[in-house]
Design a protein around this motif. Sequence first.
Motif, PDB file in Angstrom:
ATOM      1  N   TRP A 120       0.790  -1.031   0.087  1.00  0.00           N
ATOM      2  CA  TRP A 120       0.069  -0.266   0.030  1.00  0.00           C
ATOM      3  C   TRP A 120       0.716   1.369  -0.293  1.00  0.00           C
ATOM      4  N   ASP A 121       0.613   2.494  -0.562  1.00  0.00           N
ATOM      5  CA  ASP A 121       1.194   2.965  -1.049  1.00  0.00           C
ATOM      6  C   ASP A 121       1.065   3.989  -1.801  1.00  0.00           C
ATOM      7  N   SER A 122       1.580   6.222  -2.011  1.00  0.00           N
ATOM      8  CA  SER A 122       0.982   6.916  -2.373  1.00  0.00           C
ATOM      9  C   SER A 122       0.272   6.186  -3.654  1.00  0.00           C
ATOM     10  N   ARG A 123       0.991   5.756  -4.796  1.00  0.00           N
ATOM     11  CA  ARG A 123       0.691   5.428  -6.208  1.00  0.00           C
ATOM     12  C   ARG A 123      -0.672   4.826  -6.123  1.00  0.00           C
ATOM     13  N   ILE A 124      -0.263   3.469  -5.131  1.00  0.00           N
ATOM     14  CA  ILE A 124      -2.017   3.075  -5.101  1.00  0.00           C
ATOM     15  C   ILE A 124      -2.772   3.624  -4.242  1.00  0.00           C
ATOM     16  N   PHE A 125      -3.038   4.662  -3.987  1.00  0.00           N
ATOM     17  CA  PHE A 125      -3.734   5.233  -2.728  1.00  0.00           C
ATOM     18  C   PHE A 125      -4.502   6.532  -3.794  1.00  0.00           C
ATOM     19  N   ARG A 126      -3.444   6.450  -4.772  1.00  0.00           N
ATOM     20  CA  ARG A 126      -3.998   7.207  -6.372  1.00  0.00           C
ATOM     21  C   ARG A 126      -4.611   6.948  -7.395  1.00  0.00           C
ATOM     22  N   TYR A 127      -4.009   5.940  -7.335  1.00  0.00           N
ATOM     23  CA  TYR A 127      -4.900   4.514  -8.430  1.00  0.00           C
ATOM     24  C   TYR A 127      -6.328   4.800  -7.971  1.00  0.00           C
ATOM     25  N   LEU A 128      -6.552   4.332  -6.804  1.00  0.00           N
ATOM     26  CA  LEU A 128      -7.556   3.946  -5.940  1.00  0.00           C
ATOM     27  C   LEU A 128      -8.712   4.879  -5.693  1.00  0.00           C
ATOM     28  N   THR A 129      -8.050   6.499  -5.091  1.00  0.00           N
ATOM     29  CA  THR A 129      -9.430   7.415  -4.766  1.00  0.00           C
ATOM     30  C   THR A 129      -9.228   8.535  -6.016  1.00  0.00           C
ATOM     31  N   GLU A 130      -8.049   8.235  -7.122  1.00  0.00           N
ATOM     32  CA  GLU A 130      -7.758   9.672  -7.464  1.00  0.00           C
ATOM     33  C   GLU A 130      -7.444  10.535  -7.187  1.00  0.00           C
ATOM     34  N   LYS A 131      -7.416  10.906  -6.016  1.00  0.00           N
ATOM     35  CA  LYS A 131      -7.301  12.163  -5.097  1.00  0.00           C
ATOM     36  C   LYS A 131      -5.729  12.176  -5.492  1.00  0.00           C
ATOM     37  N   LYS A 132      -5.787  13.341  -5.345  1.00  0.00           N
ATOM     38  CA  LYS A 132      -3.832  14.295  -5.554  1.00  0.00           C
ATOM     39  C   LYS A 132      -3.614  13.851  -4.366  1.00  0.00           C
ATOM     40  N   ALA A 179      -0.154  -9.364  -8.594  1.00  0.00           N
ATOM     41  CA  ALA A 179      -0.426  -9.027  -9.705  1.00  0.00           C
ATOM     42  C   ALA A 179      -1.621  -7.984  -9.356  1.00  0.00           C
ATOM     43  N   ILE A 180      -2.571  -7.881  -8.677  1.00  0.00           N
ATOM     44  CA  ILE A 180      -2.768  -6.487  -8.647  1.00  0.00           C
ATOM     45  C   ILE A 180      -2.391  -5.187  -7.943  1.00  0.00           C
ATOM     46  N   GLU A 181      -2.110  -5.602  -7.191  1.00  0.00           N
ATOM     47  CA  GLU A 181      -1.120  -4.349  -6.544  1.00  0.00           C
ATOM     48  C   GLU A 181       0.382  -3.700  -7.715  1.00  0.00           C
ATOM     49  N   ILE A 182       0.661  -4.718  -8.119  1.00  0.00           N
ATOM     50  CA  ILE A 182       2.246  -4.169  -9.456  1.00  0.00           C
ATOM     51  C   ILE A 182       0.590  -3.348 -10.584  1.00  0.00           C
ATOM     52  N   THR A 183      -0.236  -3.841 -11.098  1.00  0.00           N
ATOM     53  CA  THR A 183      -0.809  -3.128 -11.808  1.00  0.00           C
ATOM     54  C   THR A 183      -1.357  -1.740 -11.653  1.00  0.00           C
ATOM     55  N   MET A 184      -1.884  -2.096 -10.427  1.00  0.00           N
ATOM     56  CA  MET A 184      -2.171  -0.304  -9.692  1.00  0.00           C
ATOM     57  C   MET A 184      -1.010   0.135 -10.028  1.00  0.00           C
ATOM     58  N   PHE A 185      -0.032  -0.195  -9.302  1.00  0.00           N
ATOM     59  CA  PHE A 185       1.512   0.757  -9.190  1.00  0.00           C
ATOM     60  C   PHE A 185       2.138   0.786 -10.659  1.00  0.00           C
ATOM     61  N   GLU A 186       1.908  -0.171 -11.530  1.00  0.00           N
ATOM     62  CA  GLU A 186       2.856   0.411 -13.116  1.00  0.00           C
ATOM     63  C   GLU A 186       1.817   1.450 -13.649  1.00  0.00           C
ATOM     64  N   THR A 187       0.270   1.078 -13.421  1.00  0.00           N
ATOM     65  CA  THR A 187      -0.868   2.075 -14.029  1.00  0.00           C
ATOM     66  C   THR A 187      -0.591   3.715 -13.714  1.00  0.00           C
ATOM     67  N   ASP A 188      -0.313   3.484 -12.722  1.00  0.00           N
ATOM     68  CA  ASP A 188      -0.380   5.102 -11.828  1.00  0.00           C
ATOM     69  C   ASP A 188       1.173   5.977 -12.583  1.00  0.00           C
ATOM     70  N   ARG A 189       2.326   5.024 -12.105  1.00  0.00           N
ATOM     71  CA  ARG A 189       3.454   5.587 -12.526  1.00  0.00           C
ATOM     72  C   ARG A 189       3.644   5.896 -14.286  1.00  0.00           C
ATOM     73  N   ASN A 190       2.978   4.977 -15.046  1.00  0.00           N
ATOM     74  CA  ASN A 190       2.899   5.249 -16.284  1.00  0.00           C
ATOM     75  C   ASN A 190       2.100   6.138 -16.636  1.00  0.00           C
ATOM     76  N   ARG A 191       0.570   6.961 -16.048  1.00  0.00           N
ATOM     77  CA  ARG A 191       0.183   7.974 -16.341  1.00  0.00           C
ATOM     78  C   ARG A 191       0.702   8.797 -15.269  1.00  0.00           C
ATOM     79  N   GLN A 192       1.191   9.124 -14.283  1.00  0.00           N
ATOM     80  CA  GLN A 192       2.600  10.023 -14.072  1.00  0.00           C
ATOM     81  C   GLN A 192       3.428  10.563 -14.962  1.00  0.00           C
ATOM     82  N   SER A 193       4.370   9.963 -15.638  1.00  0.00           N
ATOM     83  CA  SER A 193       4.808  10.447 -16.446  1.00  0.00           C
ATOM     84  C   SER A 193       5.196  10.827 -18.038  1.00  0.00           C
TER      85      SER A 193
END
Length: 193
Positions: A120-132, A179-193
Amino acid sequence: MKNLNFETILKDAEKFILTENNSYIQTYTEFIKYFDKIKDGDINEHNLVIASHFVYGWMPTIIHLNLEQKDKVLFLLNAVKSGHILTENEIGILKKSINNSLVGLSKLLHFINPRDYAIWDSRIFRYLTEKKSSYGIDSPKLYLDYLNGIKNIAENKDYGKLHDLISRNFEYDIYPTRAIEITMFETDRNRQS
């Protein structure tokens, strides 16, 4: 956590791109192996100190361990290794001793028991909540809701498709939590870059 559902995660798994030369990916299995070598019930203060520091190697902050409740902390970590699902109160006790950080604690819990606990980290939190903002990320209740959501996704009748899309990117077996966590993590990382 409106994005914690099978359809959203599957859609992002279909577009999954793993960051190359990622030290997180390279060190992941070493951390899992560390706890695999420890027998159930044998996590001790030495293991707690070492593991807390290697987990914080994945974070931009320095760890400050609070071992005032060392016996209770070790009891709970051994229970986690044996399959115990923590309560909000128990998470609070552990969080207080591990830098008062649920993010750091979640990583430690994941390496101790990757089957039941997800990172659980800020990328997962941002992915799930769409909060900045990361306001609320340290809520034990929210973390438990996240774990329940992951469990529900993994129990979906079509979960195997999602798992296959992600696991083919790794040279080792991964649990649904990863598998689920890294999907969220990498999706957020790619959205932020």
